[in-house]
Write an enzyme that holds these catalytic residues in place. Structure first.
Site, PDB file in Angstrom:
ATOM      1  N   HIS A   1       0.854  -1.188   0.000  1.00  0.00           N
ATOM      2  CA  HIS A   1       0.000   0.000   0.000  1.00  0.00           C
ATOM      3  C   HIS A   1       0.894   1.243   0.000  1.00  0.00           C
ATOM      4  O   HIS A   1       1.142   1.822  -1.049  1.00  0.00           O
ATOM      5  CB  HIS A   1      -0.954  -0.036   1.201  1.00  0.00           C
TER       6      HIS A   1
ATOM      7  N   CYS B   1      -0.516   0.131   9.593  1.00  0.00           N
ATOM      8  CA  CYS B   1      -0.724   1.524   9.154  1.00  0.00           C
ATOM      9  C   CYS B   1      -2.163   1.759   8.695  1.00  0.00           C
ATOM     10  O   CYS B   1      -2.803   2.710   9.127  1.00  0.00           O
ATOM     11  CB  CYS B   1       0.271   1.878   8.059  1.00  0.00           C
ATOM     12  N   HIS B   2      -2.665   0.887   7.809  1.00  0.00           N
ATOM     13  CA  HIS B   2      -4.039   1.070   7.330  1.00  0.00           C
ATOM     14  C   HIS B   2      -4.786  -0.256   7.279  1.00  0.00           C
ATOM     15  O   HIS B   2      -5.804  -0.373   6.597  1.00  0.00           O
ATOM     16  CB  HIS B   2      -4.052   1.742   5.952  1.00  0.00           C
ATOM     17  N   GLY B   3      -4.255  -1.293   7.948  1.00  0.00           N
ATOM     18  CA  GLY B   3      -5.007  -2.540   8.112  1.00  0.00           C
ATOM     19  C   GLY B   3      -5.026  -3.461   6.914  1.00  0.00           C
ATOM     20  O   GLY B   3      -6.089  -3.958   6.530  1.00  0.00           O
TER      21      GLY B   3
ATOM     22  N   PRO C   1      -6.247  -2.208   2.123  1.00  0.00           N
ATOM     23  CA  PRO C   1      -6.022  -1.388   0.925  1.00  0.00           C
ATOM     24  C   PRO C   1      -4.854  -1.813   0.036  1.00  0.00           C
ATOM     25  O   PRO C   1      -4.737  -1.316  -1.082  1.00  0.00           O
ATOM     26  CB  PRO C   1      -5.751   0.002   1.512  1.00  0.00           C
TER      27      PRO C   1
END
Ligand code: FES
Length: 183
Positions: free
Chosen positions: A123, A147-149, A162
């Protein structure tokens, strides 16, 4: 930079983790892309990098364990998959995968237990968790990017979140039964 073929120290890994995590976690999505050139400037030039390879003895890495290495300034995860983790990876229908690749395509013939990938989330480049003892391996038992799963499975393939691609497999070759040269 490790030129001896041994895993870098914990401190080296932590410092590197901090750089990657800071890039993704604290500066936001737009700024993270702009921050990448700064991170790249900290790496040696392409000419030097072309020569850099590391050789590592994997004998101490037990089934179910993983180690983190530093190769060309990037974290590399080397994981010794258990038979259950191999079975888990092999039972996933290829049509369920965002970036369709079999475990066999991501490992060397006869060495399906040795999963070697960059420790760089596809990502925005954070270092996923799961390569060290007790870290969160995510919903699919592989790696989890905090960080964003993004969740990666036991073949380090993206399954949720993501990230668009599987964790990248670097060039590597076994030089003996337990020694591997990366790069
Ligand atoms: Fe965004 Fe990993 S950097 S999920």
């Amino acid at each position: 930079e490790d030129t001896t073929g041994h895993p870098i120290t914990d401190e080296g890994v932590r410092r590197r983790d901090f750089i990657h995590v800071a890039t993704g976690a604290f500066v936001g999505v737009g700024a993270a892309a702009a921050a990448w050139p700064l991170v790249d400037q900290m790496n040696p030039s392409a000419d030097v990098l072309a020569l850099a390879s590391i050789e590592v003895d994997l004998a101490p890495v037990a089934a179910g364990q993983a180690i983190k290495l530093n190769w060309r300034g990037k974290p590399v995860f080397v994981r010794n998959l258990t038979p259950a983790e191999i079975a888990e990876a092999n039972k996933v229908p290829i049509s369920d995968l965002r970036d369709p690749q079999t475990l066999a395509e991501r490992t060397k013939e006869g060495k399906a237990n040795w999963l070697i990938t960059l420790g760089v989330c596809t990502h925005l480049g954070c270092v996923p968790l799961g390569a060290a003892e007790g870290e969160n391996r995510g919903d699919y038992g592989g790696y989890f990017c905090p960080c964003h799963g993004s969740h990666y499975d036991t073949a380090a393939r993206i399954r949720k979140g993501p990230a668009p691609k599987n964790l990248e497999v670097p060039e590597y070759a076994f030089t003996s039964d337990t020694r591997v040269q990366i790069g």
